[in-house]
Design a protein around this motif. Structure first.
Motif, PDB file in Angstrom:
ATOM      1  N   LYS A   1       0.925  -1.128  -0.193  1.00  0.00           N
ATOM      2  CA  LYS A   1      -0.107   0.002  -0.040  1.00  0.00           C
ATOM      3  C   LYS A   1       0.845   1.302  -0.036  1.00  0.00           C
ATOM      4  N   GLU A   2       0.233   2.202   0.155  1.00  0.00           N
ATOM      5  CA  GLU A   2       1.019   3.598   0.293  1.00  0.00           C
ATOM      6  C   GLU A   2       0.437   4.324   1.597  1.00  0.00           C
ATOM      7  N   THR A   3       1.505   5.136   1.994  1.00  0.00           N
ATOM      8  CA  THR A   3       1.347   5.961   3.238  1.00  0.00           C
ATOM      9  C   THR A   3       1.844   7.227   2.938  1.00  0.00           C
ATOM     10  N   ARG A   4       1.228   7.996   3.595  1.00  0.00           N
ATOM     11  CA  ARG A   4       1.701   9.737   3.449  1.00  0.00           C
ATOM     12  C   ARG A   4       2.769  10.087   4.668  1.00  0.00           C
ATOM     13  N   VAL A   5       3.832  10.396   4.525  1.00  0.00           N
ATOM     14  CA  VAL A   5       4.797  10.697   5.729  1.00  0.00           C
ATOM     15  C   VAL A   5       5.076  12.128   5.530  1.00  0.00           C
TER      16      VAL A   5
ATOM     17  N   GLY B   1      -3.629  15.156   5.290  1.00  0.00           N
ATOM     18  CA  GLY B   1      -3.548  13.658   5.351  1.00  0.00           C
ATOM     19  C   GLY B   1      -2.544  12.846   5.637  1.00  0.00           C
ATOM     20  N   CYS B   2      -1.595  13.503   6.635  1.00  0.00           N
ATOM     21  CA  CYS B   2      -0.352  12.684   6.832  1.00  0.00           C
ATOM     22  C   CYS B   2      -0.744  11.631   7.841  1.00  0.00           C
ATOM     23  N   ASN B   3      -0.370  10.447   7.478  1.00  0.00           N
ATOM     24  CA  ASN B   3      -0.429   9.337   8.728  1.00  0.00           C
ATOM     25  C   ASN B   3       0.741   9.175   9.404  1.00  0.00           C
ATOM     26  N   VAL B   4       1.894   9.842   9.001  1.00  0.00           N
ATOM     27  CA  VAL B   4       3.125   9.428   9.721  1.00  0.00           C
ATOM     28  C   VAL B   4       3.615  11.169   9.754  1.00  0.00           C
ATOM     29  N   VAL B   5       3.692  11.573  11.259  1.00  0.00           N
ATOM     30  CA  VAL B   5       4.334  13.012  10.969  1.00  0.00           C
ATOM     31  C   VAL B   5       5.430  13.132  11.985  1.00  0.00           C
ATOM     32  N   LEU B   6       6.626  13.691  11.543  1.00  0.00           N
ATOM     33  CA  LEU B   6       7.990  13.444  12.200  1.00  0.00           C
ATOM     34  C   LEU B   6       8.336  14.817  12.037  1.00  0.00           C
ATOM     35  N   ALA B   7       8.816  15.350  13.251  1.00  0.00           N
ATOM     36  CA  ALA B   7       9.423  16.668  13.759  1.00  0.00           C
ATOM     37  C   ALA B   7      11.054  16.607  13.761  1.00  0.00           C
ATOM     38  N   LEU B   8      11.587  17.625  13.068  1.00  0.00           N
ATOM     39  CA  LEU B   8      13.036  17.889  13.283  1.00  0.00           C
ATOM     40  C   LEU B   8      13.142  19.130  13.926  1.00  0.00           C
ATOM     41  N   THR B   9      13.691  18.777  15.490  1.00  0.00           N
ATOM     42  CA  THR B   9      13.878  20.055  16.177  1.00  0.00           C
ATOM     43  C   THR B   9      15.102  20.443  16.638  1.00  0.00           C
ATOM     44  N   HIS B  10      15.388  21.657  16.861  1.00  0.00           N
ATOM     45  CA  HIS B  10      16.687  22.144  17.436  1.00  0.00           C
ATOM     46  C   HIS B  10      16.470  23.003  18.741  1.00  0.00           C
ATOM     47  N   GLN B  11      16.583  22.095  19.840  1.00  0.00           N
ATOM     48  CA  GLN B  11      16.344  22.581  21.186  1.00  0.00           C
ATOM     49  C   GLN B  11      16.723  21.689  22.079  1.00  0.00           C
ATOM     50  N   PHE B  12      16.708  22.216  23.622  1.00  0.00           N
ATOM     51  CA  PHE B  12      17.323  21.337  24.550  1.00  0.00           C
ATOM     52  C   PHE B  12      16.085  19.954  24.832  1.00  0.00           C
ATOM     53  N   SER B  13      16.762  19.014  25.383  1.00  0.00           N
ATOM     54  CA  SER B  13      16.116  17.833  25.614  1.00  0.00           C
ATOM     55  C   SER B  13      14.639  18.151  26.259  1.00  0.00           C
ATOM     56  N   LYS B  14      14.550  18.828  27.393  1.00  0.00           N
ATOM     57  CA  LYS B  14      13.467  19.046  28.158  1.00  0.00           C
ATOM     58  C   LYS B  14      12.401  19.692  27.384  1.00  0.00           C
TER      59      LYS B  14
ATOM     60  N   LEU C   1      10.040   2.756  11.917  1.00  0.00           N
ATOM     61  CA  LEU C   1       8.368   2.855  12.298  1.00  0.00           C
ATOM     62  C   LEU C   1       7.555   1.587  11.671  1.00  0.00           C
ATOM     63  N   TRP C   2       7.085   1.059  12.755  1.00  0.00           N
ATOM     64  CA  TRP C   2       6.225  -0.018  12.102  1.00  0.00           C
ATOM     65  C   TRP C   2       4.519   0.411  11.902  1.00  0.00           C
ATOM     66  N   LEU C   3       4.247   0.232  10.805  1.00  0.00           N
ATOM     67  CA  LEU C   3       2.938   0.564  10.618  1.00  0.00           C
ATOM     68  C   LEU C   3       1.537  -0.231  10.674  1.00  0.00           C
ATOM     69  N   ASP C   4       0.659   0.200  11.175  1.00  0.00           N
ATOM     70  CA  ASP C   4      -0.626  -0.788  11.018  1.00  0.00           C
ATOM     71  C   ASP C   4      -1.042  -1.046   9.639  1.00  0.00           C
ATOM     72  N   ASP C   5      -2.295  -1.681   9.619  1.00  0.00           N
ATOM     73  CA  ASP C   5      -2.850  -1.680   7.904  1.00  0.00           C
ATOM     74  C   ASP C   5      -3.264  -0.424   7.449  1.00  0.00           C
ATOM     75  N   ASP C   6      -3.383   0.786   8.329  1.00  0.00           N
ATOM     76  CA  ASP C   6      -3.951   1.870   7.572  1.00  0.00           C
ATOM     77  C   ASP C   6      -2.769   2.776   7.343  1.00  0.00           C
ATOM     78  N   GLY C   7      -1.507   2.395   7.434  1.00  0.00           N
ATOM     79  CA  GLY C   7      -0.475   3.096   7.233  1.00  0.00           C
ATOM     80  C   GLY C   7      -0.064   4.114   8.328  1.00  0.00           C
ATOM     81  N   LYS C   8      -0.644   3.885   9.535  1.00  0.00           N
ATOM     82  CA  LYS C   8      -0.341   4.757  10.914  1.00  0.00           C
ATOM     83  C   LYS C   8       0.758   4.014  11.706  1.00  0.00           C
ATOM     84  N   VAL C   9       1.394   4.895  12.458  1.00  0.00           N
ATOM     85  CA  VAL C   9       2.529   4.325  13.103  1.00  0.00           C
ATOM     86  C   VAL C   9       1.716   3.450  14.526  1.00  0.00           C
ATOM     87  N   ASN C  10       2.226   2.228  14.301  1.00  0.00           N
ATOM     88  CA  ASN C  10       1.957   1.299  15.342  1.00  0.00           C
ATOM     89  C   ASN C  10       3.059   1.181  16.568  1.00  0.00           C
ATOM     90  N   SER C  11       4.322   1.321  16.512  1.00  0.00           N
ATOM     91  CA  SER C  11       5.229   1.121  17.182  1.00  0.00           C
ATOM     92  C   SER C  11       6.563   1.867  16.635  1.00  0.00           C
TER      93      SER C  11
END
Length: 275
Positions: free
Chosen positions: A128-132, A173-186, A236-246
């Motif tokens: 299938k296809e998913t949107r990242v 319509g993004c199934n997988v959303v990733l942030a690139l951040t530049h800040q402290f851990s807290k 990133l392990w995806l479920d059947d809908d292309g969303k992040v499962n774990s």
């Protein structure tokens, strides 16, 4: 440093070793491997003092990065040099909250990267296809800038990141959303809590230390050490809908015992000789 850092008798990190890992991962998992850096690409290093980050963009262009985001050291040589380096890059610089003096996105930067990628459901079945989707956000870099500070304006990082996560999830319509951040851990911990399930994973920079935290909010966050001494390979392990499962994380610690890519190695040598 392009060639890594000498620690005792062992050389750690370096671009040519990272390049070899990138090639292996792309071959293992084609069309859905993303290679990203979360800021401080252009500086600081001895060669950057000489070439103002030109050598970094040259090498990173050969790595075929998918995306980078802005860190405070991108501004070490001023806003005009940053604009020049962004133009030289064959990859997008993601940025949602660092603006010019008129409140417009910094020249050449872009808010998001959206890519439809193939995947096979975890328990088999047809492909299938998913949107990242990826975006970049940074702390108020004016706090640590010593040049052109007055030419930068800033939108609160938490507000910008939460709004962008929501926009990507709901409007793009993004199934997988990733942030690139530049800040402290807290701050990454706070963002993980605040963004809720709109955000799946935070890939962070700025701390110069290795960390993976899964207990703040919905999104785990990871950080790697400076000079590519460590790298995270996140699956990133995806479920059947292309969303992040774990989410799984594998940590690499690269030394001179690891193989390197010869082409990138020769590029590094070229720049070091120029230096």
């Amino acid at each position: 440093q392009l060639s890594g850092v000498l620690s005792g008798n062992v050389r750690r990190g370096g671009m040519s070793r990272a390049a070899r890992v990138i090639q292996e991962e792309r071959a293992r998992n084609p069309n859905r491997t993303f290679v990203v850096f979360a800021g401080d690409l252009l500086s600081p290093s001895v060669l950057s003092d000489l070439f103002e980050g030109e050598q970094m963009v040259d090498i990173l262009n050969h790595l075929n990065l998918d995306a980078a985001s802005l860190g405070n050291h991108e501004f070490d040589f001023g806003v005009d040099t940053l604009e020049k380096r962004v133009k030289e890059s064959n990859f997008p610089w993601l940025n949602t909250n660092l603006m010019d003096e008129h409140g417009k996105l910094l020249p050449g930067t872009t808010e998001r990267l959206i890519k439809d990628v193939p995947f096979t459901p975890m328990w088999g079945g047809e492909a299938k296809e998913t949107r990242v989707c990826l975006f970049g956000a940074a702390y108020d870099v004016r706090e640590t800038m010593f040049k052109d500070k007055e030419r930068i304006s800033y939108v609160d990082v938490m507000e910008a990141a939460k709004n962008e996560s929501k926009h990507l999830r709901e409007d793009e319509g993004c199934n997988v959303v990733l942030a690139l951040t530049h800040q402290f851990s807290k701050e990454d911990c706070t963002l993980s809590k605040d963004a809720g399930d709109a955000l799946d994973l935070i890939l962070g920079g700025h701390d110069h230390s290795t960390e993976m935290t899964t207990v703040c909010g919905h999104a785990p966050y990871v950080k790697a050490d400076s000079d590519l001494k460590t790298q995270w390979i996140m699956t990133l392990w995806l479920d059947d809908d292309g969303k992040v499962n774990s989410v799984d994380g594998r940590l690499l610690s690269l030394t001179d015992a690891d193989p390197f890519d010869e082409e990138i190695h020769m590029k590094v040598v070229e720049w070091e000789e120029k230096g």
